[in-house]
Structures are given as C-alpha cells and as structure tokens.
Scaffold this motif. Structure first.
Motif, PDB file in Angstrom:
ATOM      1  N   ALA A  77     -31.748 -27.626 -13.712  1.00 52.26           N
ATOM      2  CA  ALA A  77     -31.229 -27.848 -15.064  1.00 52.26           C
ATOM      3  C   ALA A  77     -30.967 -26.509 -15.721  1.00 52.26           C
ATOM      4  O   ALA A  77     -31.599 -25.500 -15.372  1.00 52.26           O
ATOM      5  CB  ALA A  77     -32.239 -28.646 -15.895  1.00 52.26           C
ATOM      6  N   LEU A  78     -30.058 -26.501 -16.674  1.00 53.36           N
ATOM      7  CA  LEU A  78     -29.746 -25.299 -17.450  1.00 53.36           C
ATOM      8  C   LEU A  78     -29.333 -24.134 -16.547  1.00 53.36           C
ATOM      9  O   LEU A  78     -29.621 -22.983 -16.833  1.00 53.36           O
ATOM     10  CB  LEU A  78     -30.951 -24.902 -18.316  1.00 53.36           C
ATOM     11  CG  LEU A  78     -31.420 -25.984 -19.303  1.00 53.36           C
ATOM     12  CD1 LEU A  78     -32.798 -25.678 -19.828  1.00 53.36           C
ATOM     13  CD2 LEU A  78     -30.416 -26.126 -20.425  1.00 53.36           C
ATOM     14  N   GLY A  79     -28.684 -24.447 -15.426  1.00 51.98           N
ATOM     15  CA  GLY A  79     -28.228 -23.426 -14.494  1.00 51.98           C
ATOM     16  C   GLY A  79     -29.336 -22.745 -13.719  1.00 51.98           C
ATOM     17  O   GLY A  79     -29.114 -21.691 -13.128  1.00 51.98           O
ATOM     18  N   GLN A  80     -30.530 -23.343 -13.706  1.00 54.66           N
ATOM     19  CA  GLN A  80     -31.679 -22.744 -13.027  1.00 54.66           C
ATOM     20  C   GLN A  80     -32.391 -23.774 -12.153  1.00 54.66           C
ATOM     21  O   GLN A  80     -32.251 -24.976 -12.355  1.00 54.66           O
ATOM     22  CB  GLN A  80     -32.683 -22.204 -14.047  1.00 54.66           C
ATOM     23  CG  GLN A  80     -32.146 -21.142 -14.971  1.00 54.66           C
ATOM     24  CD  GLN A  80     -33.207 -20.753 -15.993  1.00 54.66           C
ATOM     25  OE1 GLN A  80     -34.385 -20.669 -15.689  1.00 54.66           O
ATOM     26  NE2 GLN A  80     -32.775 -20.542 -17.220  1.00 54.66           N
ATOM     27  N   GLN A  81     -33.172 -23.262 -11.206  1.00 52.02           N
ATOM     28  CA  GLN A  81     -34.048 -24.082 -10.393  1.00 52.02           C
ATOM     29  C   GLN A  81     -35.460 -23.912 -10.950  1.00 52.02           C
ATOM     30  O   GLN A  81     -36.009 -22.812 -10.914  1.00 52.02           O
ATOM     31  CB  GLN A  81     -34.007 -23.633  -8.922  1.00 52.02           C
ATOM     32  CG  GLN A  81     -32.632 -23.692  -8.286  1.00 52.02           C
ATOM     33  CD  GLN A  81     -32.124 -25.109  -8.178  1.00 52.02           C
ATOM     34  OE1 GLN A  81     -32.852 -26.029  -7.846  1.00 52.02           O
ATOM     35  NE2 GLN A  81     -30.842 -25.300  -8.475  1.00 52.02           N
ATOM     36  N   PHE A 124     -29.374 -32.888 -15.102  1.00 46.02           N
ATOM     37  CA  PHE A 124     -30.510 -32.414 -14.316  1.00 46.02           C
ATOM     38  C   PHE A 124     -30.654 -33.229 -13.043  1.00 46.02           C
ATOM     39  O   PHE A 124     -30.187 -34.353 -12.941  1.00 46.02           O
ATOM     40  CB  PHE A 124     -31.811 -32.429 -15.141  1.00 46.02           C
ATOM     41  CG  PHE A 124     -32.328 -33.796 -15.498  1.00 46.02           C
ATOM     42  CD1 PHE A 124     -33.339 -34.385 -14.751  1.00 46.02           C
ATOM     43  CD2 PHE A 124     -31.813 -34.482 -16.582  1.00 46.02           C
ATOM     44  CE1 PHE A 124     -33.835 -35.639 -15.097  1.00 46.02           C
ATOM     45  CE2 PHE A 124     -32.294 -35.733 -16.942  1.00 46.02           C
ATOM     46  CZ  PHE A 124     -33.309 -36.309 -16.186  1.00 46.02           C
ATOM     47  N   GLU A 125     -31.288 -32.610 -12.070  1.00 51.92           N
ATOM     48  CA  GLU A 125     -31.564 -33.228 -10.777  1.00 51.92           C
ATOM     49  C   GLU A 125     -33.045 -33.032 -10.491  1.00 51.92           C
ATOM     50  O   GLU A 125     -33.607 -31.984 -10.821  1.00 51.92           O
ATOM     51  CB  GLU A 125     -30.727 -32.552  -9.690  1.00 51.92           C
ATOM     52  CG  GLU A 125     -31.021 -33.057  -8.299  1.00 51.92           C
ATOM     53  CD  GLU A 125     -30.260 -32.276  -7.232  1.00 51.92           C
ATOM     54  OE1 GLU A 125     -29.055 -32.529  -7.071  1.00 51.92           O
ATOM     55  OE2 GLU A 125     -30.885 -31.421  -6.592  1.00 51.92           O
TER      56      GLU A 125
END
Length: 121
Positions: free
Chosen positions: A70-74, A91-92
């Motif tokens: 999410a938010l371009g981050q892991q 999100f995943e």
C-alpha cells in the motif's frame, strides 16, 4: 470467502483471542452500516488481490507475519503491529507466515446525526 459467524451486538463482549480458526478466509465479527470488523486468516504464501479500501482501514496482525502492499510500499506486519489506510487506498495482503489479521473498516456515515434539541441546521 466470508463465513456466517454470529455477529456482535451493542454491549457484547467478544473474545477475539480464543475464537480464531485455522481455516483460511474471512469471518465477520461486527458489521453495521458504517463499520465492519473482520478476522482474516492467511496461510503462508496466500494472497488477497489488490482492492480499494471502502472506508478508513486498520489492519492489526494478531498472530504471525503478513505483508501489505500500500502507498507504494511493501509493509511487513508482525504480531501486535497495526497499519492505517485512508479511504480508497489500494492495498494487497499476503501471508508471509501463517497469520491472523483483525481488519476494521470505517465508512463515511450515510446520514448526518440528529442535532441535539432537534434544531434546524
């Protein structure tokens, strides 16, 4: 897939620690017009595809280790860690290890609360 567990009612005390099952999937604990609380059990390597939050979301890792994209981050959530996401944030979820998550979704109220004293706005 969501299971049909009995949902909590106002004033109910929920023992979230002893009711976790081993079956992978979602079980709703509480569901109202503006809020959902669900348990999600993920096996190691399992994935929940990317989708958008339908309200503000908190994801609490109750047990194990889970990943959230999410938010371009892991993000990696370990037991006891919580992640907060805004409305419509894609999100995943994935199970890094076997994990149990408690997910809360707060939707925008569908109606305005009544004014105290019943006055006009």
């Amino acid at each position: 897939m969501a299971t049909g567990l009995p949902l909590a009612r106002p004033g109910d005390v929920i023992d979230a620690w002893s009711t976790w099952g081993d079956a992978e999937g979602v079980a709703y604990v509480l569901r109202t017009v503006n809020m959902e609380v669900m348990r999600l059990h993920l096996n190691a390597g399992a994935r929940i595809p990317t989708h958008e939050a339908q309200g503000e979301v908190t994801i609490l890792c109750v047990q194990g280790r889970a990943g959230v994209s999410a938010l371009g981050q892991q993000h990696e959530l370990n037991t006891g860690q919580l992640l907060y996401l805004l409305v419509q944030e894609p999100f995943e979820l994935r199970g890094i290890d076997e994990s149990s998550l408690l997910i809360t979704v707060l939707r925008q109220p569908t109606t305005k609360p009544p004014l105290i004293g019943g006055g006009a706005e």
